[in-house]
Scaffold this motif. Structure first.
Motif: not given
Length: 199
Positions: A1-29
């Protein structure tokens, strides 16, 4: 099992994809097969837990297990004791009343980082930091709660979920949980899940 904590920055979506091109978790993890536990709004910052442990994910996301989440909230104005009391008792958001929260004024600014986009500054209107602890997860709940008692949220940071904190993590940084942290989290999430014995 994997367990990770991230300090999510401002204006980042809590998901891994976005059709509108906004920053997502994938940009950091870049860890395969993990998913966020619950959500943290695009314009909020702080702790996001990611895991592939589906049972834990379900329990931590379900309000009935009452896993406490801590928020540092910068609000416009100086909240009165009456406003804090209302937050502690629960406030109505449309037709739903929130569960009682813990709410207290912070005597000084918490140990935080500069935001990528500074909040709007008004010379004649002070701002105040409030710590709010809740176990619910309604949409934009904390922002709506402070607005309901007359003090709009300017900045929202989640420093902790249960025993986990973002201490020493800068925005965009993440780390794996220790086995001790995982055990504490599992105990916390499962504590109210044990079946009651029939007498």
């Amino acid at each position: 099992m994997k367990y990770i904590i991230l300090n999510k920055p401002y204006e980042v979506l809590t998901q891994f994809t976005d059709e509108a091109g906004r920053a997502t978790l994938k940009d950091f993890v870049q860890v395969a097969g993990i998913y966020p536990v619950g959500r943290l709004d695009y314009d909020s910052e702080g702790l996001v837990l990611l895991t592939d442990d589906k049972a834990l994910q379900h329990r931590l996301s379900d309000p009935k297990f009452k896993v406490e989440k801590t928020y540092w909230v910068q609000v416009e104005g100086l909240p009165t004791e009456q406003a804090l009391t209302e937050l502690r008792k629960g406030v109505y958001l449309k037709n739903l009343k929130t569960a009682p929260a813990q709410a207290r004024l912070l005597t000084e600014e918490p140990p935080i980082w500069e935001r990528t986009k500074p909040i709007r500054f008004r010379q004649h209107i002070p701002t105040t930091w409030v710590e709010i602890k809740i176990s619910q997860g309604m949409n934009r709940q904390v922002r709506r709660m402070t607005a309901a008692v007359g003090f709009p949220t300017l900045r929202l940071i989640r420093p902790a979920i249960g025993p986990l904190t973002i201490e020493n993590l800068q925005p965009g940084e993440y780390r794996e949980l220790t086995q001790e942290e995982v055990s504490k989290l599992q105990h916390l999430a499962g504590a109210s899940a044990a079946p009651k014995r029939r007498r």
